[in-house]
Design an enzyme around this catalytic site. Structure first.
Site, PDB file in Angstrom:
ATOM      1  N   ASP A 121       1.496  -2.498   4.333  1.00 55.01           N
ATOM      2  CA  ASP A 121       1.841  -3.465   5.383  1.00 55.01           C
ATOM      3  C   ASP A 121       0.988  -3.304   6.646  1.00 55.01           C
ATOM      4  O   ASP A 121       0.920  -4.215   7.455  1.00 55.01           O
ATOM      5  CB  ASP A 121       3.320  -3.312   5.784  1.00 55.01           C
ATOM      6  CG  ASP A 121       4.257  -3.401   4.597  1.00 55.01           C
ATOM      7  OD1 ASP A 121       3.896  -4.056   3.605  1.00 55.01           O
ATOM      8  OD2 ASP A 121       5.356  -2.802   4.656  1.00 55.01           O
ATOM      9  N   ASP A 129       1.669  -1.624   9.270  1.00 50.79           N
ATOM     10  CA  ASP A 129       2.531  -1.920  10.421  1.00 50.79           C
ATOM     11  C   ASP A 129       2.891  -0.686  11.251  1.00 50.79           C
ATOM     12  O   ASP A 129       3.906  -0.678  11.932  1.00 50.79           O
ATOM     13  CB  ASP A 129       3.812  -2.639   9.956  1.00 50.79           C
ATOM     14  CG  ASP A 129       4.637  -1.805   8.975  1.00 50.79           C
ATOM     15  OD1 ASP A 129       4.163  -0.745   8.540  1.00 50.79           O
ATOM     16  OD2 ASP A 129       5.762  -2.228   8.642  1.00 50.79           O
ATOM     17  N   THR A 172       0.950   2.699   4.050  1.00 51.55           N
ATOM     18  CA  THR A 172       1.699   1.471   3.756  1.00 51.55           C
ATOM     19  C   THR A 172       0.722   0.330   3.591  1.00 51.55           C
ATOM     20  O   THR A 172      -0.262   0.231   4.344  1.00 51.55           O
ATOM     21  CB  THR A 172       2.743   1.093   4.833  1.00 51.55           C
ATOM     22  OG1 THR A 172       3.186  -0.241   4.554  1.00 51.55           O
ATOM     23  CG2 THR A 172       2.246   1.152   6.244  1.00 51.55           C
ATOM     24  N   ASP A 227       7.089   4.336   7.914  1.00 51.07           N
ATOM     25  CA  ASP A 227       7.930   4.672   9.070  1.00 51.07           C
ATOM     26  C   ASP A 227       9.214   5.409   8.685  1.00 51.07           C
ATOM     27  O   ASP A 227       9.611   6.361   9.369  1.00 51.07           O
ATOM     28  CB  ASP A 227       8.221   3.434   9.931  1.00 51.07           C
ATOM     29  CG  ASP A 227       8.814   2.278   9.143  1.00 51.07           C
ATOM     30  OD1 ASP A 227       8.965   2.400   7.907  1.00 51.07           O
ATOM     31  OD2 ASP A 227       9.138   1.252   9.754  1.00 51.07           O
ATOM     32  N   ARG A 240       6.509  -6.975   4.863  1.00 51.56           N
ATOM     33  CA  ARG A 240       7.740  -6.810   5.657  1.00 51.56           C
ATOM     34  C   ARG A 240       7.691  -7.711   6.895  1.00 51.56           C
ATOM     35  O   ARG A 240       7.440  -8.883   6.770  1.00 51.56           O
ATOM     36  CB  ARG A 240       7.954  -5.335   6.037  1.00 51.56           C
ATOM     37  CG  ARG A 240       8.614  -4.564   4.924  1.00 51.56           C
ATOM     38  CD  ARG A 240       9.349  -3.367   5.432  1.00 51.56           C
ATOM     39  NE  ARG A 240       8.545  -2.535   6.306  1.00 51.56           N
ATOM     40  CZ  ARG A 240       8.995  -1.432   6.875  1.00 51.56           C
ATOM     41  NH1 ARG A 240      10.229  -1.043   6.654  1.00 51.56           N
ATOM     42  NH2 ARG A 240       8.229  -0.718   7.666  1.00 51.56           N
ATOM     43  N   ARG A 265      21.084  11.585   5.334  1.00 51.86           N
ATOM     44  CA  ARG A 265      22.057  10.537   4.945  1.00 51.86           C
ATOM     45  C   ARG A 265      22.000  10.387   3.433  1.00 51.86           C
ATOM     46  O   ARG A 265      21.645   9.346   2.906  1.00 51.86           O
ATOM     47  CB  ARG A 265      21.688   9.188   5.588  1.00 51.86           C
ATOM     48  CG  ARG A 265      22.188   9.003   6.988  1.00 51.86           C
ATOM     49  CD  ARG A 265      22.095   7.539   7.434  1.00 51.86           C
ATOM     50  NE  ARG A 265      23.322   6.803   7.150  1.00 51.86           N
ATOM     51  CZ  ARG A 265      23.402   5.781   6.321  1.00 51.86           C
ATOM     52  NH1 ARG A 265      22.359   5.366   5.647  1.00 51.86           N
ATOM     53  NH2 ARG A 265      24.553   5.148   6.138  1.00 51.86           N
ATOM     54  N   GLY A 286       7.687   3.415  -0.520  1.00 50.56           N
ATOM     55  CA  GLY A 286       7.045   2.654  -1.599  1.00 50.56           C
ATOM     56  C   GLY A 286       5.696   3.247  -1.966  1.00 50.56           C
ATOM     57  O   GLY A 286       5.011   3.809  -1.114  1.00 50.56           O
TER      58      GLY A 286
HETATM   59  O1  F6P Z   1       6.494  -1.455   2.721  1.00 53.98           O
HETATM   60  C1  F6P Z   1       5.822  -1.790   1.541  1.00 53.98           C
HETATM   61  C2  F6P Z   1       6.542  -2.900   0.804  1.00 53.98           C
HETATM   62  O2  F6P Z   1       5.798  -3.222  -0.348  1.00 53.98           O
HETATM   63  C3  F6P Z   1       6.795  -4.156   1.642  1.00 53.98           C
HETATM   64  O3  F6P Z   1       5.643  -4.948   1.796  1.00 53.98           O
HETATM   65  C4  F6P Z   1       7.918  -4.794   0.869  1.00 53.98           C
HETATM   66  O4  F6P Z   1       8.688  -5.620   1.716  1.00 53.98           O
HETATM   67  C5  F6P Z   1       8.713  -3.609   0.394  1.00 53.98           C
HETATM   68  O5  F6P Z   1       7.834  -2.492   0.408  1.00 53.98           O
HETATM   69  C6  F6P Z   1       9.283  -3.774  -1.000  1.00 53.98           C
HETATM   70  O6  F6P Z   1      10.068  -2.667  -1.295  1.00 53.98           O
HETATM   71  P1  F6P Z   1      10.617  -2.320  -2.749  1.00 53.98           P
HETATM   72  O7  F6P Z   1       9.509  -1.646  -3.508  1.00 53.98           O
HETATM   73  O8  F6P Z   1      11.771  -1.421  -2.501  1.00 53.98           O
HETATM   74  O9  F6P Z   1      10.999  -3.615  -3.396  1.00 53.98           O
END
Ligand code: F6P
Length: 369
Positions: free
Chosen positions: A145, A147, A143, A121, A189, A85, A17
């Site tokens: 997050d 995390d 990120t 990750d 997340r 993959r 992301g």
């Molecule tokens: O990991 C970053 C994040 O924004 C999370 O907080 C969220 O759950 C996820 O990515 C959303 O992903 P996407 O952009 O694929 O909807």
């Protein structure tokens, strides 16, 4: 890529992301490589897709001028494509194949001597796999997050926090004027860092995080008690998208097949708001901040951290520290093995000081009566 070549050309890639600060890293990689080492940098477009489909563009210093404050990534990104993959359709069926040989050919064809791979990750796990094939790689953790366990903080988190706090602050007027409960859902997340810290910074009454499963009866009785005993007529609830009730599960918004982590969380705020309204008879509204947290210009903290990370990534490559990730171990930027970096997530310790401080401010986590 068996023999050790001197590094003359570096490829840089953003995966997963987007988040504020990616462009600041790209800029730091280009400037450090060119000004300090006379090394050219090439951008790989759209994450690992660029390595599979040979989408490589030159990044001279003038191309990165002015991007420090820009959100997103000038290279584009992708959170589905994994060279080990790769999704393809065979006879109308989705299947996955290993196209890492294509990636190796792209790297060799473009004379890329080393890669800087910026991601969370999922992206860094792929970076670690590429390294095992002999590609000299240094990873940069990103990120919103926050995390990843192997660094004190990831860039993007501070900017996301600023956006969250500014948004929650703006909900106070409606909450107070209408005597309502406002439930605000933030991303993160399976980690509650954004919810916990934005809840602390915005003075939330209720903070619900994945690490502390909640009981709705506890949350509701606390809302009513505060109204009865303290005259608190409105409530701000900050909920992490990964929060779940005791004995229950997370709220899944959708699945993205082929993604490193296919589950997309989202929508828990609507469930919680309905439950609170029913149990307390208080008018309740839900707001999902979602991707707004990933948008906008990086905060000064993130710009500086991203710049330090990008610059250090080039330094580590030039020192031959391959298979490593740059990491903030305050006050230093150090290198840690990529494998270690992605082995363990970083979660909020339920008994830690942040949670204790929020409790001391009267915040309810829904786990106590
Ligand atoms: O990991 C970053 C994040 O924004 C999370 O907080 C969220 O759950 C996820 O990515 C959303 O992903 P996407 O952009 O694929 O909807």
């Amino acid at each position: 890529m068996t023999e050790k070549k001197p590094i003359k050309r570096i490829g840089v890639l953003t995966g997963g992301g987007d988040c504020p600060g990616l462009n600041a890293v790209i800029r730091a990689v280009v400037k450090t490589a060119w000004y300090q080492h006379g090394v050219e940098v090439f951008g790989i477009e759209d994450g690992f897709t660029g390595l599979i489909e040979k989408k490589i563009v030159p990044l001279p210093p003038q191309r990165v001028s002015g991007i420090l404050k820009q959100g997103g990534t000038i290279l584009g990104t992708n959170n589905r494509d994994n060279p080990f993959r790769h999704p393809i359709i065979v006879n109308g069926q989705l299947t996955h194949v290993d196209v890492s040989e294509k990636v190796m050919r792209t790297i060799e064809y473009n004379d890329l001597d080393a890669l800087v791979i910026i991601g969370g990750d999922g992206t860094l796990s792929i970076a670690s796999e590429l390294c095992k094939l002999g590609v000299p790689v240094v990873g940069v953790p990103k990120t919103i997050d926050n995390d990843l366990s192997a660094t004190d903080i990831t860039f993007g988190f501070d900017s996301a926090l600023q956006t969250a706090v500014a948004s929650i602050d703006k909900l106070y007027s409606t909450a107070a004027s209408h005597h309502r409960v406002m439930v605000v859902e933030v991303m993160g997340r399976y980690a509650g860092w954004i919810a916990l810290q934005s809840g602390l910074a915005a003075g939330a009454d209720v903070i619900l995080i994945p690490e502390i499963p909640y009981r709705m009866d506890v949350v509701c009785s606390e809302i009513l008690r505060k109204e009865r005993e303290e005259g608190k007529a409105f409530t701000i609830v900050v909920v992490a998208e990964g929060a779940k009730p005791v004995g229950g599960d997370v709220t899944v918004a959708k699945r993205i097949e082929g993604s490193y982590d296919p589950v997309r969380l989202g929508g828990v705020a609507f469930k919680i708001a309905a439950e609170i309204e029913e149990a307390t008879c208080k008018e309740t509204r839900a707001v999902v901040l979602g991707h707004t947290l990933r948008g906008g210009s990086p905060s000064p903290f993130d710009r500086i951290l991203a710049t330090r990370f990008g610059s250090a990534a080039v330094r580590f490559l030039m020192e031959g520290k391959f298979g490593q990730m740059v990491s903030l171990q305050t006050p230093k930027i150090v290198s840690v093995p990529l494998e270690l970096a992605v082995s363990k997530p970083r979660n909020v310790p339920p008994d830690g000081e942040y949670v204790a401080t929020a409790r001391a401010m009267g915040a309810v986590f829904g786990d106590e009566i």
